[in-house]
Design an enzyme around this catalytic site. Structure first.
Site, mmCIF file in Angstrom:
data_model
loop_
_atom_site.group_PDB
_atom_site.id
_atom_site.type_symbol
_atom_site.label_atom_id
_atom_site.label_comp_id
_atom_site.label_asym_id
_atom_site.label_seq_id
_atom_site.Cartn_x
_atom_site.Cartn_y
_atom_site.Cartn_z
ATOM 1 N N ALA A 1 -20.916 57.134 39.875
ATOM 2 C CA ALA A 1 -19.900 56.099 40.032
ATOM 3 C C ALA A 1 -18.921 56.235 38.867
ATOM 4 C CB ALA A 1 -20.552 54.722 40.037
ATOM 5 N N GLY B 1 -24.715 57.933 40.983
ATOM 6 C CA GLY B 1 -24.255 57.692 42.346
ATOM 7 C C GLY B 1 -24.078 58.980 43.142
ATOM 8 N N GLU C 1 -27.448 59.720 44.407
ATOM 9 C CA GLU C 1 -27.735 58.710 45.441
ATOM 10 C C GLU C 1 -26.993 59.028 46.737
ATOM 11 O OE1 GLU C 1 -26.728 55.717 42.495
ATOM 12 O OE2 GLU C 1 -28.615 54.703 42.936
ATOM 13 N N GLU D 1 -28.396 56.599 34.563
ATOM 14 C CA GLU D 1 -27.858 55.251 34.307
ATOM 15 C C GLU D 1 -28.464 54.593 33.075
ATOM 16 O OE1 GLU D 1 -28.814 56.427 37.258
ATOM 17 O OE2 GLU D 1 -27.332 55.887 38.791
HETATM 18 C C1 HXC Z 1 -15.744 58.606 35.314
HETATM 19 C C2 HXC Z 1 -16.178 60.783 34.737
HETATM 20 C C3 HXC Z 1 -17.521 60.656 35.171
HETATM 21 C C4 HXC Z 1 -17.927 59.404 35.706
HETATM 22 C C5 HXC Z 1 -17.231 62.651 34.417
HETATM 23 N N1 HXC Z 1 -16.044 62.031 34.291
HETATM 24 N N2 HXC Z 1 -18.143 61.840 34.930
HETATM 25 N N3 HXC Z 1 -15.312 59.762 34.825
HETATM 26 N N4 HXC Z 1 -17.003 58.422 35.740
HETATM 27 N N5 HXC Z 1 -19.152 59.206 36.175
HETATM 28 C C6 HXC Z 1 -14.804 62.581 33.752
HETATM 29 C C7 HXC Z 1 -14.834 62.670 32.239
HETATM 30 O O1 HXC Z 1 -14.520 61.425 31.651
HETATM 31 C C8 HXC Z 1 -13.771 63.728 31.980
HETATM 32 O O2 HXC Z 1 -12.481 63.157 32.114
HETATM 33 C C9 HXC Z 1 -13.952 64.661 33.167
HETATM 34 O O3 HXC Z 1 -14.628 63.914 34.186
HETATM 35 C C10 HXC Z 1 -14.804 65.882 32.813
HETATM 36 O O4 HXC Z 1 -16.007 65.433 32.274
HETATM 37 P P1 HXC Z 1 -16.565 65.902 30.838
HETATM 38 O O5 HXC Z 1 -17.526 64.886 30.366
HETATM 39 O O6 HXC Z 1 -15.446 66.259 29.930
HETATM 40 O O7 HXC Z 1 -17.307 67.258 31.248
HETATM 41 P P2 HXC Z 1 -18.619 67.873 30.595
HETATM 42 O O8 HXC Z 1 -18.561 67.799 29.100
HETATM 43 O O9 HXC Z 1 -18.778 69.218 31.217
HETATM 44 O O10 HXC Z 1 -19.839 66.941 31.058
HETATM 45 C C11 HXC Z 1 -20.100 66.828 32.432
HETATM 46 C C12 HXC Z 1 -21.118 65.660 32.642
HETATM 47 C C13 HXC Z 1 -20.537 64.385 31.969
HETATM 48 C C14 HXC Z 1 -22.463 66.000 32.021
HETATM 49 C C15 HXC Z 1 -21.287 65.476 34.142
HETATM 50 O O11 HXC Z 1 -19.170 64.207 32.435
HETATM 51 C C16 HXC Z 1 -21.307 63.150 32.263
HETATM 52 O O12 HXC Z 1 -22.376 62.912 31.715
HETATM 53 N N6 HXC Z 1 -20.751 62.288 33.137
HETATM 54 C C17 HXC Z 1 -21.338 60.986 33.441
HETATM 55 C C18 HXC Z 1 -22.538 61.162 34.310
HETATM 56 C C19 HXC Z 1 -23.200 59.815 34.598
HETATM 57 O O13 HXC Z 1 -23.632 59.121 33.677
HETATM 58 N N7 HXC Z 1 -23.275 59.431 35.882
HETATM 59 C C20 HXC Z 1 -23.828 58.162 36.294
HETATM 60 C C21 HXC Z 1 -22.742 57.119 36.330
HETATM 61 S S1 HXC Z 1 -23.430 55.524 36.664
HETATM 62 P P3 HXC Z 1 -11.543 62.863 30.828
HETATM 63 O O14 HXC Z 1 -10.233 62.460 31.452
HETATM 64 O O15 HXC Z 1 -12.213 61.751 30.110
HETATM 65 O O16 HXC Z 1 -11.504 64.151 30.047
HETATM 66 C C22 HXC Z 1 -23.706 55.509 38.299
HETATM 67 C C23 HXC Z 1 -24.297 54.231 38.821
HETATM 68 C C24 HXC Z 1 -24.285 54.135 40.322
HETATM 69 O O17 HXC Z 1 -23.479 56.447 39.005
HETATM 70 C C25 HXC Z 1 -24.613 52.728 40.765
HETATM 71 C C26 HXC Z 1 -23.535 51.732 40.494
HETATM 72 C C27 HXC Z 1 -23.741 50.408 41.181
#
Ligand code: HXC
Length: 262
Positions: free
Chosen positions: A68, A113, A116, A136
């Site tokens: 998400a 997400g 999921e 998360e």
């Molecule tokens: C918003 C995201 C994102 C996310 C990546 N990006 N994941 N933006 N939401 N979930 C964006 C980054 O901010 C960045 O943009 C660009 O994508 C590239 O990501 P980087 O982090 O620079 O790449 P990298 O270093 O290669 O790392 C990749 C990664 C990391 C390991 C996937 O991005 C990461 O950990 N992302 C979050 C993963 C996560 O926690 N997902 C769960 C979310 S909670 P900018 O513009 O900043 O450079 C969820 C809950 C669901 O899903 C239920 C809700 C009700």
């Protein structure tokens, strides 16, 4: 089938639809706009009586979906977060109960997400560089699109709890041993293999394929006796179709069946 800002919906083969999450700059993270488009696309496919298989994938070669959209979620109140979870769960349930098979094609990150979403598909094909996880807890929250439930059903309680409590990344090879994914392929082979699988499903009796999905999806939430009764009903229903008559006659005639999807 409509035009979208954050999705691509294509039909490169008759009856085979490919839905691509297309926000590569954010690793295809699911913001509200994308989720609304996903809902509309799923409804369009559900209304297509000639659909056979849906492939769901991510654009850009780095991610299926990285979760998400954290930037959008950050400021949510508790009530807004619950509404976001419920709304998205309904979209994922619509994918899970879509009449036709849905295959997640995961190349890169399927996190939070994203995992999921992949788990709401009927099964998952992965590339060797696919990475799965429910991170998360590293953000101070829980999974919220059904991950605590679908991961548990797929890999078992103990393994699901470990992944949900550590938030660790799971590489494709481990995902295969966990039963999270059905097959792992080199990245360049992933889409061709997904299409080959989709075509092999599309060649079967279309009504029967839909009935298989319904029997498995509905039956798994019933006790064994009720589920087997449901299967008997579904089996009987198959004998009301032109496809059953054609399929069995073709076997007896030693020729390939020409199914009519009715
Ligand atoms: C918003 C995201 C994102 C996310 C990546 N990006 N994941 N933006 N939401 N979930 C964006 C980054 O901010 C960045 O943009 C660009 O994508 C590239 O990501 P980087 O982090 O620079 O790449 P990298 O270093 O290669 O790392 C990749 C990664 C990391 C390991 C996937 O991005 C990461 O950990 N992302 C979050 C993963 C996560 O926690 N997902 C769960 C979310 S909670 P900018 O513009 O900043 O450079 C969820 C809950 C669901 O899903 C239920 C809700 C009700």
């Amino acid at each position: 089938m409509g035009s979208y800002e954050n999705l691509l919906l294509e039909s490169p083969d008759p009856g085979i639809h490919v839905l691509t999450l297309n926000r590569p700059r954010a690793l295809n993270a699911l913001n509200r706009a994308t989720i609304a488009e996903l809902h509309a696309a799923v409804q369009a496919i559900a209304a297509d009586a000639e659909a056979r298989v849906l492939l769901v994938t991510g654009a850009g070669g780095r991610a299926f979906v990285a979760g998400a959209d954290i930037k959008e979620m950050q400021g949510y109140t508790a009530i807004e977060a619950q509404a976001f979870a419920r709304r998205t769960m309904a979209v994922l349930r619509a994918i899970e109960t879509l009449p036709v098979p849905v295959i997640a094609v995961v190349d890169g990150y399927a996190l939070g997400g994203g995992n999921e979403l992949a788990m709401s598909c009927d099964f998952i094909l992965a590339s060797e560089r696919a990475v799965f996880g429910q991170p998360e807890v590293s953000l101070g929250v829980t999974a919220g699109f059904g991950g605590t439930q679908r991961l548990t059903r797929l890999v078992g309680r103990a393994r699901a709890l470990e992944l949900l409590m550590t938030g660790r990344h799971v590489e494709a090879a481990e995902a295969l041993t966990l039963g999270l994914v059905n097959h792992v392929y080199p990245a360049q082979d992933l889409m061709p293999e997904a299409f080959a699988l989709a075509r092999s499903i599309a060649a079967q009796g279309p009504v029967a394929v839909r009935l298989v999905k319904e029997a498995v999806q509905r039956g798994q939430d019933l006790d064994l006796d009720s589920a087997c009764q449901f299967e008997a009903q579904v089996f009987g229903l198959g004998f009301s179709t032109a496809d059953q008559k054609e399929g069995m006659q073709a076997f007896i005639d030693k020729r390939a069946a020409q199914f009519l999807n009715r």
